[in-house]
Design a protein around this motif. Structure first.
Motif, short mmCIF file in Angstrom:
data_model
loop_
_atom_site.label_atom_id
_atom_site.label_comp_id
_atom_site.label_asym_id
_atom_site.label_seq_id
_atom_site.Cartn_x
_atom_site.Cartn_y
_atom_site.Cartn_z
N ALA A 1 0.82 -1.21 0.00
CA ALA A 1 0.00 0.00 0.00
C ALA A 1 0.85 1.26 0.00
CB ALA A 1 -0.94 -0.01 1.20
N ALA A 2 1.93 1.27 0.80
CA ALA A 2 2.81 2.44 0.83
C ALA A 2 3.45 2.66 -0.53
CB ALA A 2 3.88 2.26 1.90
N GLY A 3 3.86 1.59 -1.19
CA GLY A 3 4.44 1.71 -2.53
C GLY A 3 3.44 2.26 -3.53
N LEU B 1 1.09 -2.30 13.11
CA LEU B 1 2.25 -2.13 12.25
C LEU B 1 2.32 -0.73 11.65
CD1 LEU B 1 2.37 -5.54 10.33
CD2 LEU B 1 3.91 -4.76 12.14
N LEU B 2 1.17 -0.14 11.39
CA LEU B 2 1.15 1.18 10.77
C LEU B 2 1.55 2.29 11.74
CD1 LEU B 2 -2.00 0.85 8.50
CD2 LEU B 2 0.35 1.28 7.74
N ASP C 1 -7.55 11.39 10.50
CA ASP C 1 -6.38 12.08 9.98
C ASP C 1 -5.59 12.74 11.10
OD1 ASP C 1 -4.83 13.36 7.70
OD2 ASP C 1 -5.64 15.17 8.63
N VAL C 2 -6.27 13.44 12.00
CA VAL C 2 -5.59 14.11 13.11
C VAL C 2 -4.99 13.08 14.07
CG1 VAL C 2 -5.95 15.53 15.17
CG2 VAL C 2 -6.92 16.23 12.98
N TYR C 3 -5.73 12.03 14.36
CA TYR C 3 -5.24 10.99 15.27
C TYR C 3 -3.93 10.40 14.77
CZ TYR C 3 -4.94 6.38 17.50
OH TYR C 3 -4.51 5.26 18.16
N LEU D 1 2.87 6.36 4.36
CA LEU D 1 2.27 5.49 5.36
C LEU D 1 1.12 6.17 6.10
CD1 LEU D 1 5.34 3.59 6.84
CD2 LEU D 1 3.45 2.65 5.51
N HIS D 2 1.16 7.50 6.18
CA HIS D 2 0.03 8.22 6.77
C HIS D 2 -1.24 7.95 5.98
CE1 HIS D 2 -2.47 11.36 8.48
NE2 HIS D 2 -2.57 11.94 7.31
N SER D 3 -1.14 7.96 4.66
CA SER D 3 -2.31 7.68 3.83
C SER D 3 -2.82 6.26 4.03
CB SER D 3 -1.96 7.91 2.34
OG SER D 3 -1.71 9.28 2.09
N VAL D 4 -1.90 5.31 4.17
CA VAL D 4 -2.29 3.92 4.42
C VAL D 4 -2.97 3.81 5.79
CG1 VAL D 4 -1.52 1.53 4.55
CG2 VAL D 4 -0.37 3.12 3.00
#
Length: 406
Positions: free
Chosen positions: A108-110, A151-152, A279-281, A163-166
């Motif tokens: 997902a990060a890729g 893991l995230l 998003d903030v969390y 990784l924030h988007s994932v």
């Protein structure tokens, strides 16, 4: 002495110890300073900052204001009272899911990295490539949310943006599922979460990764990313209205202080409000080039406090029940003096999760890892109780190493 006051109580001569808001959300270069003019007080109020911590030893006092410790204790009591029956039931063990979750995280990060690179080149987002990744994330959350979400929490400064988007995708999927939303809505929300920051592809790296506070001009550039992301995604014919809405409005706030449209509570969709909380969390729990992330447990308490103005209080409390008062991966101190990492919320009590203990604070040493179910009595796999969440840095330990006991 530190006290927590409302912005309406501020006077010239008070010493600001902390502007209780997210990073980059106030108009001052420093967090600590002596109030020297009414203009400074007005700037604080205009920035929609409500709670402020003052240092009475360095400036004027407010006699009837609670101390910072009293204010935090009151919040802690309210948060603990929210601990009701969680809505997520684990389907497979954490150990079974960790390996699959690690592969999903990497894939997902890729993908997000590729999407942003394509966006810089003016290419449209290919939904046929994004969809299967969202489905994989959703399936992992359905099997056991703690593996992927745990893991995230591991991010470094170089891959944070991706990784924030994932993380937002996974957390939003879990949040939607906990609220019993239908499968298609969950999928569309997951798409929105994974693509919500696509507009940051157009933000110069020097601004996006700047160490230190942004200038007003640089912050205006950052504030363009929801609209830019919306415009980029709008070029994809297959994109739905939910991902577009989340992308455009995940920085709107209930009191009208957000951006880009300064929408107030009635004008922000439910899913966009949920995305804003998620998003903030994730942002405030992550290490960035300009600040150290706070613990997940502490972040939930901040979300709860801020929900009085910025977020829906109902949705904030439902999110807390979704991830647990002590989210998976949280380091906790038990009454026995042992440290443990939360591995799974309990089905009937958020205050008694499953934990893996691995360290004795009394002996200042590692112990043989052991899995405990805090809902059970002594002799039946439990017999201990959480005192509070702890900082890994305080004890120089990495709790995520002990999330799974073979």
């Amino acid at each position: 002495m530190l006290k927590k006051v409302d912005a309406s109580q501020l006077k010239v001569g008070m010493f600001i110890h902390d502007l209780d808001c997210g990073w980059m959300e106030h108009p001052f270069v420093r967090n600590r300073f002596l109030l020297s003019s009414d203009e400074e007080i007005l700037k604080i109020r205009n920035a929609r900052i409500h709670g402020v911590v003052i240092d009475c030893g360095k400036g004027l006092d407010v006699d009837d204001a609670p101390t910072l410790a009293q204010a935090e204790a009151a919040t802690e009591a309210e948060v603990t009272a929210i601990a009701a029956r969680p809505l997520v039931v684990t389907r497979v063990s954490l150990g079974e899911e960790l390996a699959r979750a690690a592969n999903i995280r990497k894939q997902a990060a890729g993908l997000v990295r590729t999407v942003m690179a394509d966006a810089r080149l003016g290419k449209a987002v290919e939904i046929e490539r994004v969809g299967p990744v969202v489905e994989s994330i959703t399936e992992s959350i359905l099997r056991t949310s703690g593996a992927l979400l745990g893991l995230l929490r591991i991010k470094n400064k170089d891959d944070y943006t991706f990784l924030h988007s994932v993380s937002v995708c996974a957390l939003l999927v879990a949040f939607c599922r906990s609220r019993n939303m239908d499968a298609e809505t969950i999928y569309q929300a997951g798409l929105g979460g994974l693509l919500h920051d696509t507009g940051k592809a157009l933000v110069p790296d020097a601004v996006l990764n700047k160490q230190g506070r942004l200038t007003d001009e640089e912050f205006e550039i950052i504030k363009r990313h929801p609209r830019d992301g919306y415009d980029i995604l709008s070029k994809t014919p297959e994109i739905g209205s939910i991902p577009l809405d989340i992308t455009l409005h995940h920085h709107e706030r209930r009191d009208g202080s957000g951006y880009p449209d300064r929408l107030a509570e009635g004008g922000i969709s439910e899913l966009a409000q949920m995305a804003a909380i998620v998003d903030v969390y994730d942002a405030i729990t992550s290490d960035r080039c300009y600040h150290k992330g706070m613990s997940a447990a502490e972040a939930l308490r901040k979300i709860y406090e801020w929900s009085k103005f910025h977020f829906s209080p109902t949705l904030a409390q439902e999110f807390m029940r979704c991830v647990g008062i002590y989210p998976v991966g949280t380091l906790v101190l038990l009454e026995s003096g042992r440290l443990g990492v939360v591995t799974e919320p309990h089905e009937t009590s958020l205050l008694t999760p499953k934990v893996n203990v691995f360290f004795s604070t009394r002996n200042q040493s590692y112990i043989k890892p052991q899995s405990l179910d805090l809902s059970k009595p002594l002799g039946f796999g439990g017999g201990d109780k959480i005192v509070r969440h702890e900082s890994p840095e305080k004890w120089n330990v990495n709790p995520l190493r002990f999330m799974h006991i073979a």
